[in-house]
Design an enzyme around this catalytic site. Structure first.
Site, PDB file in Angstrom:
ATOM      1  N   SER A  48       0.825  -1.210   0.000  1.00 18.70           N
ATOM      2  CA  SER A  48       0.000   0.000   0.000  1.00 18.70           C
ATOM      3  C   SER A  48       0.868   1.273   0.000  1.00 18.70           C
ATOM      4  CB  SER A  48      -0.951   0.007   1.201  1.00 18.70           C
ATOM      5  OG  SER A  48      -0.228   0.086   2.403  1.00 18.70           O
ATOM      6  N   HIS A  49       2.173   1.137   0.229  1.00 18.04           N
ATOM      7  CA  HIS A  49       3.061   2.300   0.165  1.00 18.04           C
ATOM      8  C   HIS A  49       4.179   2.111  -0.852  1.00 18.04           C
ATOM      9  CE1 HIS A  49       1.047   3.094   4.017  1.00 18.04           C
ATOM     10  NE2 HIS A  49       1.208   4.343   3.680  1.00 18.04           N
ATOM     11  N   HIS A 121       2.000  15.295   0.830  1.00 13.43           N
ATOM     12  CA  HIS A 121       2.461  14.039   1.400  1.00 13.43           C
ATOM     13  C   HIS A 121       1.769  12.879   0.703  1.00 13.43           C
ATOM     14  CE1 HIS A 121       5.170  12.925   4.603  1.00 13.43           C
ATOM     15  NE2 HIS A 121       4.558  11.753   4.555  1.00 13.43           N
ATOM     16  N   PHE A 122       2.431  11.731   0.650  1.00 16.46           N
ATOM     17  CA  PHE A 122       1.816  10.641  -0.088  1.00 16.46           C
ATOM     18  C   PHE A 122       2.207   9.275   0.437  1.00 16.46           C
ATOM     19  CE2 PHE A 122       6.001  10.934  -1.526  1.00 16.46           C
ATOM     20  CZ  PHE A 122       6.351   9.679  -1.953  1.00 16.46           C
ATOM     21  N   SER A 123       3.088   9.220   1.402  1.00 14.75           N
ATOM     22  CA  SER A 123       3.634   7.901   1.703  1.00 14.75           C
ATOM     23  C   SER A 123       3.776   7.661   3.188  1.00 14.75           C
ATOM     24  CB  SER A 123       4.978   7.751   1.009  1.00 14.75           C
ATOM     25  OG  SER A 123       5.408   6.408   1.058  1.00 14.75           O
ATOM     26  N   THR A 161      -6.244  10.372   8.764  1.00 10.47           N
ATOM     27  CA  THR A 161      -5.751   9.087   9.264  1.00 10.47           C
ATOM     28  C   THR A 161      -4.491   9.312  10.091  1.00 10.47           C
ATOM     29  OG1 THR A 161      -4.626   8.802   7.147  1.00 10.47           O
ATOM     30  CG2 THR A 161      -6.729   7.681   7.413  1.00 10.47           C
ATOM     31  N   ASP A 179       4.958   2.617  12.695  1.00  7.71           N
ATOM     32  CA  ASP A 179       4.373   3.669  11.865  1.00  7.71           C
ATOM     33  C   ASP A 179       2.963   3.210  11.565  1.00  7.71           C
ATOM     34  OD1 ASP A 179       3.551   5.459   9.961  1.00  7.71           O
ATOM     35  OD2 ASP A 179       5.090   4.957   8.488  1.00  7.71           O
ATOM     36  N   GLU A 189      -5.491   0.779   2.942  1.00  9.41           N
ATOM     37  CA  GLU A 189      -5.989  -0.588   3.114  1.00  9.41           C
ATOM     38  C   GLU A 189      -7.432  -0.711   2.632  1.00  9.41           C
ATOM     39  OE1 GLU A 189      -4.687  -2.665   6.944  1.00  9.41           O
ATOM     40  OE2 GLU A 189      -4.226  -0.572   7.398  1.00  9.41           O
ATOM     41  N   PRO A 307       7.283  -4.366  16.282  1.00  9.39           N
ATOM     42  CA  PRO A 307       6.706  -3.851  15.044  1.00  9.39           C
ATOM     43  C   PRO A 307       7.740  -3.867  13.919  1.00  9.39           C
ATOM     44  CG  PRO A 307       7.000  -2.085  16.666  1.00  9.39           C
ATOM     45  CD  PRO A 307       7.281  -3.368  17.365  1.00  9.39           C
TER      46      PRO A 307
END
Lengths: 338, 338
Positions: A48-49, A121-123, A161, A179, A189, A307
């Site tokens: 997704s990234h 921003h995008f990621s 989000t 993150d 998602e 994580p």
């Protein structure tokens, strides 16, 4: 196209993504910095990234909602607040400019912050966090996005989000890094469920009437829920305050109003806080890096995970074996060059 | 004892609590600072952080696990890290010493931190946060406690209830403040269920075998769960790292090992981060305090609440009408003086 041609080394994938961004009108500085983050996502198995994000970047460029050739500018008044004006470009080049100065200032003062203003921003934030943990610093990064999450007790999209990312350096190991979105799920998602035609789990979202839904289309049109009920909602509000209001940049509702829709990358700012463990622990008993390992060992020792472990395992694999893309993905990438 | 005698003004209650602490061997500095926090809790209707805490403080003094007469000492190297050594005393006097210098440094550098080392903690963080919001600063405070929470995916106590508190100043209004445990419930809430003989909700805790339980005794003997599953667990781990490991003070498992049980106040450190909204927003469009109100209005406008609203409503009431205690509570307070 044979199966073999779909496995690319990290360098090959990077060159291809840079070529796509340059073809779309980005300056070399912008293309290199943005491609690095996207390739990092694909390398680590964060679909997704990863290259999935390219289409959105190109749409955002085509819509005139990002400056593809802007040169970020650093302002440093020798305080603990460093500021980079991204001038409307995607955030990675701005971060790359500010990060070394942030690290230096954090070592000097113990703690320092980097404000990125006016970025698109995008990621994910973890590539930025890992840049700082690689320099031996602990770091925290937050930013708004656009209104898509209802505050706890409400039913209309207001908060973003709003990701929260943190990292702690582990000498000779992958860092401790998390993150995550402060919504129950990341918007990406839900978007992947929409594309796959699958339902989302219960408890992720409300429809436009504030009723629970498992339909990704209805969820994207309605409102997502914050993680952790009132606690996650409060943390998300804090993120709006610190990395929107306080730094003089857009909050999530303002970013949505500015953008007009939720299909393009939002325009806002970001706040990164870097801490020097050496400076904070000076004169106190114990080595902080050794003591952190004791804590991590205790977590792992009872069967819990740290994580990002899955991401790091995938990274170790793709660094050796390359990134394997489906034929559809390869065709999609090639189509961006036509 | 008649009903009337059970309503005390804030000043009367403060004087009584100071007298109790002085009687128990605290210095005037320690008694005043500690009483102020406890009376603030009672004033705001936070029963689990009000006079209920006195008994635990006295037991901790009697057990020799706190220094009731220590004088906190501030170290200032002109960096963004201020350090107060609490010298084993309860934390409020240490915070009171450091807070004005922290505020001054945050205004100068934009962001500054206060490390409290070697303190015995016992209460909520919001009184400290409100001290800073009263000075026009945004603030974040974190600390470990003692191992009582299993990391997500584990089943043994390791993390503390590790509170996270944040505040944003609202001119002429009560501040935006949240302060919550990163466990699903605060340990004090489970303790209150134990005293009342009531069951705890499902999902709060595991017994010593890692099985779900609704029995408060079993929960206190077993492990609590973090809020928000893996996300809350990660935030709690971050709190161990930043406000335990990094500042050279005890983590929650170390604090438990040091204390030997969970019935006394734990010994550890604390990290407070203060931000100057004026400094961060300088040169940017919009007034951050006005913009924050727009955000709060939007939250309230859709029927959601701001954190601490119930507490502030109780404060407004008790400031006018005084604090009403039950006869049992009054007798308990009197018994501490015998």
């Amino acid at each position: 196209m044979t199966q073999e041609t779909n496995t690319l080394s990290i360098d090959e994938l990077s060159a291809l993504v840079v070529k796509i961004f340059t073809h779309a009108g980005m300056s070399d500085q912008q293309a290199q910095a943005t491609a690095k983050v996207i390739v990092s996502g694909e390398r680590d198995g964060c679909k997704s990234h990863g290259i999935y994000r390219i289409e959105g970047c190109l749409r955002t460029i085509a819509a005139g909602k990002v400056e593809p050739r802007a040169e970020p500018e650093l302002t440093d008044d020798r305080s603990a607040v460093l500021r980079v004006d991204a001038k409307g470009a995607f955030s990675p080049a701005a971060f790359a400019l500010g990060a070394p100065v942030l690290a230096e200032r954090a070592r000097e003062l113990g703690v320092a912050t980097l404000v990125i203003n006016s970025c698109t921003h995008f990621s994910a934030l973890w590539p930025e966090i890992e840049t700082l943990t690689d320099m031996g610093l602990a770091a925290l990064a937050i930013c708004p996005s656009y209104a898509s999450v209802a505050p706890h007790g409400g039913k209309e999209p207001l908060l973003g989000t709003n990701p929260l990312a943190f990292g702690w350096p582990r000498p000779a190991k992958h860092p401790y890094v998390f993150d995550f979105a402060t919504s129950i799920a990341a918007r990406g998602e839900i978007e992947l469920h929409r594309r796959a035609g699958t339902q989302i789990p219960e408890g992720w979202a409300m429809d436009v009437n504030g009723e629970p839904t498992i339909d990704p289309e209805e969820a994207l049109a309605g409102a997502m829920l914050p993680f952790g009920a009132h606690k996650g909602s409060a943390i998300s509000t804090m993120i709006e305050l610190l990395s929107g209001v306080m730094i003089g940049d857009m909050t999530s509702p303002e970013a949505l109003e500015n953008l007009g829709n939720t299909t393009l990358s939002p325009h806002h700012g970001e706040l990164i806080i870097a801490f020097s463990p050496e400076k904070f622990s000076a004169g106190r008993p114990g080595n902080p890096f050794d003591r952190a390992e004791t804590l991590f060992d205790a977590i792992l020792g009872q069967g819990a995970r740290l994580p990002s472990q899955r991401r790091f395992a995938m990274r170790d694999k793709t660094m050796r074996e390359g990134v394997t893309l489906t034929s559809d993905e390869m065709q999609s990438l090639q189509s961006f060059l036509s």
